[in-house]
Design a protein around this motif. Sequence first.
Motif, PDB file in Angstrom:
ATOM      1  N   ASN A  73       0.845  -1.196   0.000  1.00 52.48           N
ATOM      2  CA  ASN A  73       0.000   0.000   0.000  1.00 52.48           C
ATOM      3  C   ASN A  73       0.887   1.255   0.000  1.00 52.48           C
ATOM      4  O   ASN A  73       2.116   1.142   0.061  1.00 52.48           O
ATOM      5  N   ILE A  79      -0.085  -5.569   1.592  1.00 52.84           N
ATOM      6  CA  ILE A  79      -1.487  -5.904   1.322  1.00 52.84           C
ATOM      7  C   ILE A  79      -1.629  -7.419   1.186  1.00 52.84           C
ATOM      8  O   ILE A  79      -2.626  -8.019   1.579  1.00 52.84           O
ATOM      9  N   ASP A  80      -0.598  -8.057   0.619  1.00 48.30           N
ATOM     10  CA  ASP A  80      -0.596  -9.516   0.473  1.00 48.30           C
ATOM     11  C   ASP A  80       0.789  -9.939  -0.004  1.00 48.30           C
ATOM     12  O   ASP A  80       1.543  -9.115  -0.544  1.00 48.30           O
ATOM     13  N   CYS A 101      -7.298 -12.861   0.932  1.00 50.34           N
ATOM     14  CA  CYS A 101      -7.016 -11.562   0.322  1.00 50.34           C
ATOM     15  C   CYS A 101      -7.471 -11.479  -1.129  1.00 50.34           C
ATOM     16  O   CYS A 101      -7.384 -10.415  -1.746  1.00 50.34           O
ATOM     17  N   ASP A 105      -7.291  -8.209  -3.357  1.00 52.16           N
ATOM     18  CA  ASP A 105      -6.117  -8.094  -4.231  1.00 52.16           C
ATOM     19  C   ASP A 105      -6.532  -7.858  -5.675  1.00 52.16           C
ATOM     20  O   ASP A 105      -5.987  -6.977  -6.359  1.00 52.16           O
ATOM     21  N   HIS A 108      -7.996  -4.511  -6.218  1.00 51.76           N
ATOM     22  CA  HIS A 108      -6.934  -3.496  -6.120  1.00 51.76           C
ATOM     23  C   HIS A 108      -6.115  -3.446  -7.411  1.00 51.76           C
ATOM     24  O   HIS A 108      -5.877  -2.367  -7.985  1.00 51.76           O
ATOM     25  N   THR A 225      -0.980  -5.228   6.666  1.00 51.17           N
ATOM     26  CA  THR A 225      -0.831  -3.865   6.154  1.00 51.17           C
ATOM     27  C   THR A 225      -0.037  -2.971   7.123  1.00 51.17           C
ATOM     28  O   THR A 225       0.434  -1.913   6.729  1.00 51.17           O
TER      29      THR A 225
END
Lengths: 351, 126
Positions: A73, A79-80, A101, A105, A108, A225
């Motif tokens: 991020n 985030i993953d 996720c 994901d 995103h 995160t």
Amino acid sequence: MVPFAGYDMPVNYPLGVLKEHLHARAHAGLFDVSHMGQATLTGKDIAAALETLVPGDIAGLKPGQIRYTLLLNDQGGIIDDLMVTRADRPDTLFLVVNAACKDGDFAHIAAKLAGKATLTRHDDKALLALQGPEAASVLAKFIPAAARMEFMTSREDSFDGVPVRLFRSGYTGEDGYEISVPNTAAENIAKALLAAPGVQPIGLGARDSLRLEAGLCLYGSDIDTATSPVEAALSWVIGKRRREQAGFPGAARIQKELKDGATRKRVGIKPLGRAPARAHTEIQDASGKKVGEITSGGFGPSFNAPVAMGYVDTALAKPGTKLNLIVRGAALPAEVVTLPFVPHRYVKSKA
Amino acid sequence: MSQIRFTKDHEWVLLDGKIATVGITEYAQSQLGDIVFVEVPAAGKALSAGGEAAVVESVKAASEVYSPVAGKVTEGNAVLPDAPETVNQDPQGKGWFFKMEVANPADVAALMDQAAYDKYLAELNG
């Protein structure tokens, strides 16, 4: 069965967690990891596009090569973690992300790369992992070329006439494969592999103890995160060119942490007694001050002792540092150790 | 004469005079899976009914063992800390956790007998 990321998953099969774990290290274990998210990402300049979201060297991937990387991020938080494979076509990448996720994901990536890339989910694909020192000989009976693959490479092939994609990679510290197969063929392929001598089904419990002994992160426990790659001791995923050129989310923070160090760091922690220390156990220094928290912990069946990892103040991250773990109100002695607890046995490149 | 009784938390208790031996049931060990760590109470420790008495950890998770009745520990099973797998192998024999002098033997009689525990297990497994 336990609920996991919206799926009903077996903690163990009839063998039980301990024997499943030891079996996977000695022979071969089959894991149903179909809950993980698979997708194809296509676009004219696809590697450059994905590099705006991850710190890894994606442009440098050769066709068929796999790389472990991190979706970040804007604060440099994780985030993953995911596997990115360069397909044989230069405009195509294959992604495997964590189950919990995957919706986030994929949304995103699709939003951030709108106009530059097209993301296609493979909800019609299952994922089977075959892991352990006998994985290669077992899989070669069905797919001869599997045995010749190098570690962290991928190829398309067929399994009894069914098109599959093989990845020579895994989450156990052992040699092995992850096999992407059509949902409709997954049961037959799993049964065929399980019928091979030396193969046993392995549940979530042993998947966790295997990866913990191998020092591998579990997303949501060891990284999230709120953790940066440097804090998570994952600086190695940031390619040399990327360190210099930046151009990934949170680059300013991460470059500063690469230069000056982060205030805390993920380390291996070995409890010195027999009592395991589970996730969220408080870590104290010799004076009784809180210096961190265990993020994964349990018993390592191959290590034959408790194993853990967690975050501590960077000043206390050196191997050999003595710490105390607060378990049921008592301070149990522990020490910082180098990961992994059990050496990786990935196949060496023949090049 | 001894009597065996059971709790809803899957402890067993075998009373002989004023001394009770306490462990976890076959069902409990099968649910826990491979046991890798056991902590037993020291002699002299006072226990309340339903209070935490011992710890048992499998590869999967840590669990408490509760005292079925009130009393005072006379002996912890010294074998278990070094050989926790004994609980899997012989949960209602060599894998006992501790012995205690019970405050009131009638408290033991009030727990589930074998038939009631079997019925309880059958309901659990519905």
